[in-house]
Design a protein around this motif. Sequence first.
Motif, mmCIF file in Angstrom:
data_model
loop_
_atom_site.group_PDB
_atom_site.id
_atom_site.type_symbol
_atom_site.label_atom_id
_atom_site.label_comp_id
_atom_site.label_asym_id
_atom_site.label_seq_id
_atom_site.Cartn_x
_atom_site.Cartn_y
_atom_site.Cartn_z
ATOM 1 N N ASP A 100 -18.332 3.704 23.463
ATOM 2 C CA ASP A 100 -19.648 3.120 23.721
ATOM 3 C C ASP A 100 -19.552 1.836 24.539
ATOM 4 O OD1 ASP A 100 -18.594 1.713 21.578
ATOM 5 O OD2 ASP A 100 -19.979 2.573 20.113
ATOM 6 N N LEU A 101 -18.316 1.341 24.739
ATOM 7 C CA LEU A 101 -18.096 0.221 25.665
ATOM 8 C C LEU A 101 -16.900 0.566 26.542
ATOM 9 C CD1 LEU A 101 -18.706 -2.678 26.651
ATOM 10 C CD2 LEU A 101 -17.170 -3.519 24.868
ATOM 11 N N PHE A 102 -17.123 0.509 27.842
ATOM 12 C CA PHE A 102 -16.080 0.880 28.816
ATOM 13 C C PHE A 102 -15.887 -0.324 29.728
ATOM 14 C CE2 PHE A 102 -14.961 2.496 33.026
ATOM 15 C CZ PHE A 102 -14.009 3.478 32.790
ATOM 16 N N VAL A 103 -14.656 -0.830 29.786
ATOM 17 C CA VAL A 103 -14.391 -2.020 30.595
ATOM 18 C C VAL A 103 -13.378 -1.664 31.685
ATOM 19 C CG1 VAL A 103 -13.755 -4.471 30.530
ATOM 20 C CG2 VAL A 103 -14.708 -3.392 28.481
ATOM 21 N N GLY A 104 -13.836 -1.599 32.913
ATOM 22 C CA GLY A 104 -12.969 -1.269 34.054
ATOM 23 C C GLY A 104 -12.414 -2.552 34.658
ATOM 24 N N ILE A 105 -11.087 -2.629 34.779
ATOM 25 C CA ILE A 105 -10.453 -3.881 35.231
ATOM 26 C C ILE A 105 -9.461 -3.608 36.360
ATOM 27 C CG2 ILE A 105 -9.128 -5.920 34.509
ATOM 28 C CD1 ILE A 105 -9.782 -4.883 31.550
ATOM 29 N N GLY A 106 -9.653 -4.301 37.486
ATOM 30 C CA GLY A 106 -8.631 -4.298 38.537
ATOM 31 C C GLY A 106 -8.349 -2.966 39.179
ATOM 32 N N THR A 107 -9.398 -2.190 39.394
ATOM 33 C CA THR A 107 -9.167 -0.933 40.114
ATOM 34 C C THR A 107 -10.161 -0.819 41.261
ATOM 35 O OG1 THR A 107 -9.145 1.488 39.960
ATOM 36 C CG2 THR A 107 -10.464 0.330 38.304
ATOM 37 N N SER A 108 -9.626 -0.389 42.409
ATOM 38 C CA SER A 108 -10.483 -0.287 43.601
ATOM 39 C C SER A 108 -11.353 0.964 43.534
ATOM 40 C CB SER A 108 -9.618 -0.270 44.865
ATOM 41 O OG SER A 108 -8.679 0.783 44.786
ATOM 42 N N GLY A 109 -11.029 1.878 42.604
ATOM 43 C CA GLY A 109 -11.877 3.051 42.408
ATOM 44 C C GLY A 109 -11.824 4.052 43.552
ATOM 45 N N VAL A 110 -10.671 4.167 44.171
ATOM 46 C CA VAL A 110 -10.577 5.155 45.252
ATOM 47 C C VAL A 110 -9.581 6.275 44.940
ATOM 48 C CG1 VAL A 110 -11.302 3.524 47.044
ATOM 49 C CG2 VAL A 110 -8.876 3.839 46.592
ATOM 50 N N VAL A 111 -8.792 6.093 43.872
ATOM 51 C CA VAL A 111 -7.803 7.120 43.529
ATOM 52 C C VAL A 111 -8.428 8.096 42.525
ATOM 53 C CG1 VAL A 111 -5.514 7.566 42.534
ATOM 54 C CG2 VAL A 111 -5.885 5.520 43.915
ATOM 55 N N TRP A 112 -8.567 9.332 42.943
ATOM 56 C CA TRP A 112 -9.171 10.349 42.065
ATOM 57 C C TRP A 112 -8.102 11.089 41.275
ATOM 58 C CZ3 TRP A 112 -14.347 11.189 41.260
ATOM 59 C CH2 TRP A 112 -15.200 10.397 42.053
ATOM 60 N N PRO A 113 -8.408 11.616 40.112
ATOM 61 C CA PRO A 113 -9.724 11.682 39.462
ATOM 62 C C PRO A 113 -10.124 10.416 38.695
ATOM 63 C CG PRO A 113 -8.118 12.898 38.181
ATOM 64 C CD PRO A 113 -7.386 12.396 39.383
ATOM 65 N N ALA A 114 -9.205 9.425 38.590
ATOM 66 C CA ALA A 114 -9.531 8.221 37.806
ATOM 67 C C ALA A 114 -10.787 7.526 38.329
ATOM 68 C CB ALA A 114 -8.340 7.252 37.834
ATOM 69 N N ALA A 115 -11.029 7.614 39.630
ATOM 70 C CA ALA A 115 -12.195 6.950 40.215
ATOM 71 C C ALA A 115 -13.507 7.458 39.619
ATOM 72 C CB ALA A 115 -12.191 7.155 41.730
ATOM 73 N N GLY A 116 -13.469 8.653 39.039
ATOM 74 C CA GLY A 116 -14.684 9.207 38.447
ATOM 75 C C GLY A 116 -14.926 8.753 37.012
ATOM 76 N N PHE A 117 -13.983 8.028 36.430
ATOM 77 C CA PHE A 117 -14.105 7.664 35.009
ATOM 78 C C PHE A 117 -15.287 6.731 34.690
ATOM 79 C CE2 PHE A 117 -9.401 8.616 33.735
ATOM 80 C CZ PHE A 117 -9.652 9.960 33.936
ATOM 81 N N PRO A 118 -15.563 5.712 35.533
ATOM 82 C CA PRO A 118 -16.733 4.875 35.208
ATOM 83 C C PRO A 118 -18.029 5.691 35.145
ATOM 84 C CG PRO A 118 -15.351 3.771 36.829
ATOM 85 C CD PRO A 118 -14.812 5.165 36.683
ATOM 86 N N ALA A 119 -18.209 6.621 36.089
ATOM 87 C CA ALA A 119 -19.424 7.455 36.078
ATOM 88 C C ALA A 119 -19.436 8.348 34.831
ATOM 89 C CB ALA A 119 -19.485 8.310 37.337
ATOM 90 N N PHE A 120 -18.272 8.865 34.467
ATOM 91 C CA PHE A 120 -18.165 9.733 33.293
ATOM 92 C C PHE A 120 -18.530 8.947 32.022
ATOM 93 C CE2 PHE A 120 -15.010 11.962 30.309
ATOM 94 C CZ PHE A 120 -15.927 12.934 29.949
ATOM 95 N N ALA A 121 -18.006 7.712 31.935
ATOM 96 C CA ALA A 121 -18.314 6.868 30.766
ATOM 97 C C ALA A 121 -19.814 6.563 30.713
ATOM 98 C CB ALA A 121 -17.509 5.568 30.840
#
Length: 229
Positions: A169-190
């Motif tokens: 219920d709390l997602f904290v994204g730290i220090g990622t440029s968000g361009v490497v997939w599939p990890a880049a999709g995690f904020p949207a998934f959360a």
Amino acid sequence: METLDLSGYRHIVFFTGAGMSAESGVPTYRGKGGTRGSYSIGEYACQEAFERVPEKVLGFHEKRRRFVLDCEPHEGHRVIAGMADAAVVTQNIDGMHQRAGSRNVIELHGSLWRLRCDACGFRKEDYGGTYETLQCGCGAWLRPGITWFGDVLDASVMNRAAEVISSCDLFVGIGTSGVVWPAAGFPAFAHESGAYCIEINPEPSGAASYDRVIEGTAGEVLPQLFGGR
Ligand code: NAD
């Protein structure tokens, strides 16, 4: 900055990228001071290179290990480690979260401290600067247990990450440029799974899924936001 009131949150996920370790002295890949372009992926960081000249690829990774061993986890890593019930989903391969004391760490891209034999399936943890051995008992070369460019991610690791992210219920994204997939999709998934999403980054990624964006570094922001726990 006010300390975050955590009383309404039961499941917390810290999702970290290379910027998490920047203040420990481990360079990021992209962004200011990043290592992008400083070495040839085709020569040092792909399966083809390993098959061509394994000693050269292993030597390169040995140097990375020695470099990381000279770096130390910072206060931000320790703040996360202090929240023992939280899960860490990391793109980092440096093992800093574990060195700070985090136990529940899902390493999406493997670890510099792991080796595997693709011939017989042998797995080995090895934490020294120098590899204990470069060859498996079966005679094949041991391969660094990290995800190189062009590799497929380990499905069981991805499933574990999806499980903790879908139920947080709390997602904290730290220090990622968000361009490497599939990890880049995690904020949207959360976000779609109902989590409140916070980004911590001196140069925010621009991902639309974050409810709150804190422009600052991991080492400065984490102790303020989660301080005193
Ligand atoms: P990235 O290199 O693409 O981006 C780094 C991000 O960190 C940028 O958005 C930058 O603004 C931010 N940043 C820089 N300093 C920061 C700080 N002090 N605090 C917070 N944020 C900061 O990183 P990525 O998105 O993780 O993708 C890179 C890929 O390369 C990953 O797959 C990772 O496995 C690998 N990598 C790992 C390491 C490591 O293990 N430490 C280091 C470099 C690259």
